[in-house]
Design a protein around this motif. Structure first.
Motif, PDB file in Angstrom:
ATOM      1  N   GLU A 207       8.307   3.900   1.948  1.00  0.00           N
ATOM      2  CA  GLU A 207       7.652   4.938   1.149  1.00  0.00           C
ATOM      3  C   GLU A 207       9.037   5.897   1.141  1.00  0.00           C
ATOM      4  OE1 GLU A 207       4.377   5.547  -0.757  1.00  0.00           O
ATOM      5  OE2 GLU A 207       5.488   3.520  -0.747  1.00  0.00           O
TER       6      GLU A 207
ATOM      7  N   LYS B 178       4.853   7.483  -7.781  1.00  0.00           N
ATOM      8  CA  LYS B 178       4.915   9.000  -8.163  1.00  0.00           C
ATOM      9  C   LYS B 178       5.928   9.264  -9.529  1.00  0.00           C
ATOM     10  CE  LYS B 178       5.021  10.972  -3.376  1.00  0.00           C
ATOM     11  NZ  LYS B 178       5.676  11.500  -2.582  1.00  0.00           N
TER      12      LYS B 178
ATOM     13  N   ILE C 210       0.810  -1.179   0.016  1.00  0.00           N
ATOM     14  CA  ILE C 210      -0.010   0.053  -0.105  1.00  0.00           C
ATOM     15  C   ILE C 210       0.966   1.266   0.171  1.00  0.00           C
ATOM     16  CG2 ILE C 210      -1.773   1.186   1.302  1.00  0.00           C
ATOM     17  CD1 ILE C 210      -2.393  -1.385   2.899  1.00  0.00           C
ATOM     18  N   GLY C 211       0.896   1.964  -1.192  1.00  0.00           N
ATOM     19  CA  GLY C 211       1.866   3.142  -1.086  1.00  0.00           C
ATOM     20  C   GLY C 211       1.194   3.796  -2.300  1.00  0.00           C
ATOM     21  N   HIS C 212       2.511   4.762  -2.744  1.00  0.00           N
ATOM     22  CA  HIS C 212       2.221   5.594  -3.876  1.00  0.00           C
ATOM     23  C   HIS C 212       3.444   5.478  -4.874  1.00  0.00           C
ATOM     24  CE1 HIS C 212       0.393   7.843  -0.707  1.00  0.00           C
ATOM     25  NE2 HIS C 212      -0.029   8.702  -1.533  1.00  0.00           N
TER      26      HIS C 212
ATOM     27  N   SER D 148       4.306  -0.459   4.907  1.00  0.00           N
ATOM     28  CA  SER D 148       4.550   0.687   3.630  1.00  0.00           C
ATOM     29  C   SER D 148       5.178   2.385   4.315  1.00  0.00           C
ATOM     30  CB  SER D 148       3.324   1.113   3.338  1.00  0.00           C
ATOM     31  OG  SER D 148       2.501   0.114   2.718  1.00  0.00           O
TER      32      SER D 148
ATOM     33  N   ASP E 152       1.025  11.587  -9.016  1.00  0.00           N
ATOM     34  CA  ASP E 152       1.251  10.877  -7.706  1.00  0.00           C
ATOM     35  C   ASP E 152       0.038  10.167  -7.337  1.00  0.00           C
ATOM     36  OD1 ASP E 152       1.692   9.956  -5.261  1.00  0.00           O
ATOM     37  OD2 ASP E 152       2.342  11.941  -4.456  1.00  0.00           O
ATOM     38  N   ASP E 153       0.001   8.714  -7.780  1.00  0.00           N
ATOM     39  CA  ASP E 153      -1.266   7.886  -7.687  1.00  0.00           C
ATOM     40  C   ASP E 153      -0.924   7.102  -6.445  1.00  0.00           C
ATOM     41  OD1 ASP E 153      -2.300   8.690  -9.996  1.00  0.00           O
ATOM     42  OD2 ASP E 153      -1.429   7.092 -10.987  1.00  0.00           O
ATOM     43  N   LYS E 154      -2.203   6.792  -5.607  1.00  0.00           N
ATOM     44  CA  LYS E 154      -2.158   5.999  -4.693  1.00  0.00           C
ATOM     45  C   LYS E 154      -2.095   4.449  -5.336  1.00  0.00           C
ATOM     46  CE  LYS E 154      -4.660   8.798  -1.174  1.00  0.00           C
ATOM     47  NZ  LYS E 154      -5.866   8.852  -0.454  1.00  0.00           N
ATOM     48  N   TYR E 155      -1.527   3.580  -4.557  1.00  0.00           N
ATOM     49  CA  TYR E 155      -1.307   2.240  -5.029  1.00  0.00           C
ATOM     50  C   TYR E 155      -1.834   1.030  -3.745  1.00  0.00           C
ATOM     51  CZ  TYR E 155       0.053  -2.326  -6.688  1.00  0.00           C
ATOM     52  OH  TYR E 155      -0.075  -3.769  -7.124  1.00  0.00           O
ATOM     53  N   LYS E 156      -2.433   0.330  -4.139  1.00  0.00           N
ATOM     54  CA  LYS E 156      -2.820  -0.898  -3.010  1.00  0.00           C
ATOM     55  C   LYS E 156      -2.916  -2.205  -3.869  1.00  0.00           C
ATOM     56  CE  LYS E 156      -6.014  -2.308   0.556  1.00  0.00           C
ATOM     57  NZ  LYS E 156      -5.616  -3.748  -0.037  1.00  0.00           N
TER      58      LYS E 156
END
Length: 246
Positions: free
Chosen positions: A182, A122, A118-120, A178, A127-131
């Motif tokens: 990160e 970039k 779970i992170g980003h 995470s 800058d997208d959130k990711y899971k």
């Protein structure tokens, strides 16, 4: 489960996977070489319906891991997915040709169904959130809760003669970790929404006292100085691994 305990089990299973394959390394190599016994019956079709030995190598790993744990039939998961006494372990096999050596030099492609991170992600433009689609913990019907662990076995080989150049085993952090990884863990893939695991920047288990390596080199056999130069990140891991074994 505390963060440090998650890392403890990630490291423990990385050691188990490495040990299992290292102790049976000759058996593994002999398995890879079984294709040579019948080469004349398949070599003319290489590159038509199959471009590499990915399918064949997967068969060998299934064989080697036959007693690692209980296979799970979930449609969401890695090539190999096992339940052990305290964890659900995903092991995905990735093959990279010398022609596409950039796909292993610093980071590797990972599928959403192969990780719980779970992170980003970039880039200069977003800058997208990711899971990832895997849970950080699995919850069984009987109330048992088990940690989700993710590993990748990456094989680099020469696409012309199918000779293996190197094999690495790397552990991608569980999503619960995470905050400690990160923004180093994820790189953007070739298309937006696709991700790569940046194993070269997540070099160590950061919460463990001695900070052991998150990646282990099972085979190091670059065929030329040019290939060796491209694999400088892996070589540095290999040298550190060898030094720690002295």
């Amino acid at each position: 489960m505390e963060h440090k305990e998650i890392e403890f089990w990630e490291h423990e299973y990385l050691k188990q996977i490495y040990y299992l394959l290292n102790i049976d390394k000759q058996k593994m190599l002999d398995g890879f070489n079984t294709k040579e016994d019948i080469r004349k019956d398949w070599q003319d079709f290489l590159g038509k319906e199959t471009s590499d030995f990915a399918t064949g190598s997967e068969r060998i790993f299934y064989w080697l891991f036959n007693q690692f744990g209980v296979p799970n039939s979930s449609p969401i998961g890695s090539d190999m997915f096992f339940e052990t006494y305290n964890a659900y372990v995903h092991i995905d096999i990735k093959t990279v040709t010398k022609k596409n050596i950039g796909d292993i030099t610093k980071n590797i492609f990972v599928g959403d169904n192969q990780n719980s991170y779970i992170g980003h992600v970039k880039t200069r433009t977003y800058d997208d959130k990711y899971k990832g689609n895997l849970p950080t913990f699995y919850h069984k019907e009987n109330g048992e809760v088990k940690i989700c662990l993710t590993y990748f076995i990456c094989i680099l080989y020469n696409e012309e003669n199918l000779d293996i150049q190197t094999i690495i085993i790397t552990c991608m952090p569980n999503g619960e970790l995470s905050e400690f990884y990160e923004p180093d863990t994820l790189n953007a893939g070739k298309n937006r929404g696709k991700v790569r695991y940046n194993y070269s920047k997540c070099k160590y288990f950061r919460l463990l006292d001695d900070q052991p390596l998150r990646t282990k080199v099972l085979i190091w056999s670059p065929e030329s100085d040019d290939v060796k130069k491209r694999l400088s990140e892996i070589e540095s891991i290999y040298l550190e691994q060898e030094e720690s074994n002295l």
